[in-house]
Design a protein around this motif. Structure first.
Motif, mmCIF file in Angstrom:
data_model
loop_
_atom_site.group_PDB
_atom_site.id
_atom_site.type_symbol
_atom_site.label_atom_id
_atom_site.label_comp_id
_atom_site.label_asym_id
_atom_site.label_seq_id
_atom_site.Cartn_x
_atom_site.Cartn_y
_atom_site.Cartn_z
ATOM 1 N N HIS A 73 -28.409 -43.821 -68.552
ATOM 2 C CA HIS A 73 -28.152 -43.615 -67.131
ATOM 3 C C HIS A 73 -27.382 -44.788 -66.543
ATOM 4 O O HIS A 73 -26.496 -44.604 -65.697
ATOM 5 C CB HIS A 73 -29.469 -43.416 -66.379
ATOM 6 N N MET A 76 -23.768 -44.383 -67.394
ATOM 7 C CA MET A 76 -23.178 -43.301 -66.615
ATOM 8 C C MET A 76 -22.950 -43.722 -65.159
ATOM 9 O O MET A 76 -21.918 -43.390 -64.565
ATOM 10 C CB MET A 76 -24.068 -42.062 -66.678
ATOM 11 N N ILE A 95 -19.734 -38.506 -67.909
ATOM 12 C CA ILE A 95 -20.220 -37.626 -68.976
ATOM 13 C C ILE A 95 -19.882 -38.224 -70.338
ATOM 14 O O ILE A 95 -20.722 -38.262 -71.243
ATOM 15 C CB ILE A 95 -19.609 -36.221 -68.829
ATOM 16 N N GLY A 98 -22.209 -41.139 -71.154
ATOM 17 C CA GLY A 98 -23.561 -40.718 -71.523
ATOM 18 C C GLY A 98 -23.638 -40.147 -72.916
ATOM 19 O O GLY A 98 -24.535 -40.495 -73.701
ATOM 20 N N GLN A 132 -34.515 -35.926 -66.958
ATOM 21 C CA GLN A 132 -33.163 -36.064 -67.493
ATOM 22 C C GLN A 132 -32.249 -34.967 -66.947
ATOM 23 O O GLN A 132 -31.124 -35.235 -66.528
ATOM 24 C CB GLN A 132 -33.202 -36.011 -69.028
ATOM 25 N N ARG A 133 -32.750 -33.736 -66.924
ATOM 26 C CA ARG A 133 -31.950 -32.641 -66.381
ATOM 27 C C ARG A 133 -31.606 -32.883 -64.913
ATOM 28 O O ARG A 133 -30.476 -32.663 -64.485
ATOM 29 C CB ARG A 133 -32.710 -31.314 -66.525
ATOM 30 N N LEU A 136 -28.913 -35.668 -64.564
ATOM 31 C CA LEU A 136 -27.577 -35.205 -64.904
ATOM 32 C C LEU A 136 -27.031 -34.271 -63.841
ATOM 33 O O LEU A 136 -25.886 -34.400 -63.393
ATOM 34 C CB LEU A 136 -27.596 -34.510 -66.271
ATOM 35 N N ARG A 137 -27.863 -33.312 -63.416
ATOM 36 C CA ARG A 137 -27.405 -32.377 -62.388
ATOM 37 C C ARG A 137 -26.987 -33.111 -61.122
ATOM 38 O O ARG A 137 -25.918 -32.844 -60.554
ATOM 39 C CB ARG A 137 -28.506 -31.374 -62.057
ATOM 40 N N LEU A 166 -23.794 -28.782 -66.340
ATOM 41 C CA LEU A 166 -24.819 -29.214 -67.294
ATOM 42 C C LEU A 166 -25.030 -28.157 -68.373
ATOM 43 O O LEU A 166 -25.111 -28.479 -69.572
ATOM 44 C CB LEU A 166 -26.128 -29.496 -66.559
ATOM 45 N N SER A 170 -24.354 -28.532 -72.411
ATOM 46 C CA SER A 170 -25.729 -28.790 -72.856
ATOM 47 C C SER A 170 -25.824 -29.242 -74.313
ATOM 48 O O SER A 170 -26.641 -30.100 -74.645
ATOM 49 C CB SER A 170 -26.598 -27.550 -72.636
ATOM 50 N N TRP A 173 -25.767 -32.963 -75.010
ATOM 51 C CA TRP A 173 -26.901 -33.788 -74.573
ATOM 52 C C TRP A 173 -28.120 -33.579 -75.472
ATOM 53 O O TRP A 173 -29.173 -34.179 -75.226
ATOM 54 C CB TRP A 173 -27.280 -33.450 -73.131
#
Length: 210
Positions: A73, A76, A95, A98, A132-133, A136-137, A166, A170, A173
């Motif tokens: 993070h 990023m 992106i 990361g 985490q989701r 990222l979102r 995302l 996917s 990630w």
């Protein structure tokens, strides 16, 4: 719980030492084949003493994963806040940073992400995955919103578009997906192709024809 952070400097230092040694062992031998006794031996501590700082091996594994995500993070966010760069450039850079951190970690510690399997069976692992989701979102949505304001991206719901981005990326990630990639040296170039397709579709009509 993951939300409670220890503040005693000596305890924190010991936890970091245990986590660091465990990460080395998990990366070399795998999570399943590494015991708390192995970690204790690497730390020059007794097994019982390890349990003063972590309740079990799963808790140590979660600390390793949480530390990895914190580092990811950070990279990023550095890319996201690069000065004098367009929203599209910073979105692509965030992106890429990361995923690159994930790929580099996997290359240096090829068995470290066997821990992904146990995360699915641990309630606190579910919390990490959900966090985490959300990270990222929200990171994607924030940059998309900036791009809409500057006219780079077509008007849309940034949060919904963040979820869509995302979902579209996917596989990049997911350690399990990257381990099985058709060519390890093609991951980053494949990501670049996917991002070009997605970001072109997100651009406002005047930017697409410019």
């Amino acid at each position: 719980m993951l939300s409670s952070k220890e503040t005693n400097p000596q305890i924190v230092a010991t936890q970091i030492r245990i986590r660091t040694k465990a990460e080395q062992l998990f990366g070399h031998y795998g999570f399943a084949k590494t015991s708390v006794s192995d970690i204790a031996r690497a730390c020059d501590m007794s097994t019982g003493n390890i349990y003063r700082f972590y309740r079990n091996k799963q808790a140590i594994g979660l600390a390793v994963v949480e530390n990895f995500l914190d580092q990811q993070h950070g990279k990023m966010l550095d890319a996201r806040h690069a000065p004098r760069k367009s929203a599209e450039t910073r979105l692509r850079a965030a992106i890429t940073a990361g995923v690159a951190h994930l790929v580099e970690t996997m290359a240096g510690k090829p068995r470290i992400f066997e821990m992904a399997e146990f995360l699915c069976d641990d309630p606190e692992g579910d919390v990490l995955v959900d966090n985490q989701r959300m990270f990222l979102r929200d990171a994607f949505a924030g940059l998309i919103a900036e791009g809409i304001e500057t006219g780079e991206f077509s008007a849309c719901d940034p949060t919904r578009q963040g979820w869509t981005l995302l979902l579209a990326t996917s596989a990049f990630w997911m350690p399990q997906a990257l381990v099985a990639w058709h060519r390890q040296d093609a991951i980053m170039s494949d990501l670049d192709i996917v991002l070009s397709l997605i970001l072109t579709g997100m651009k406002s009509p005047n930017r697409q024809t410019a």
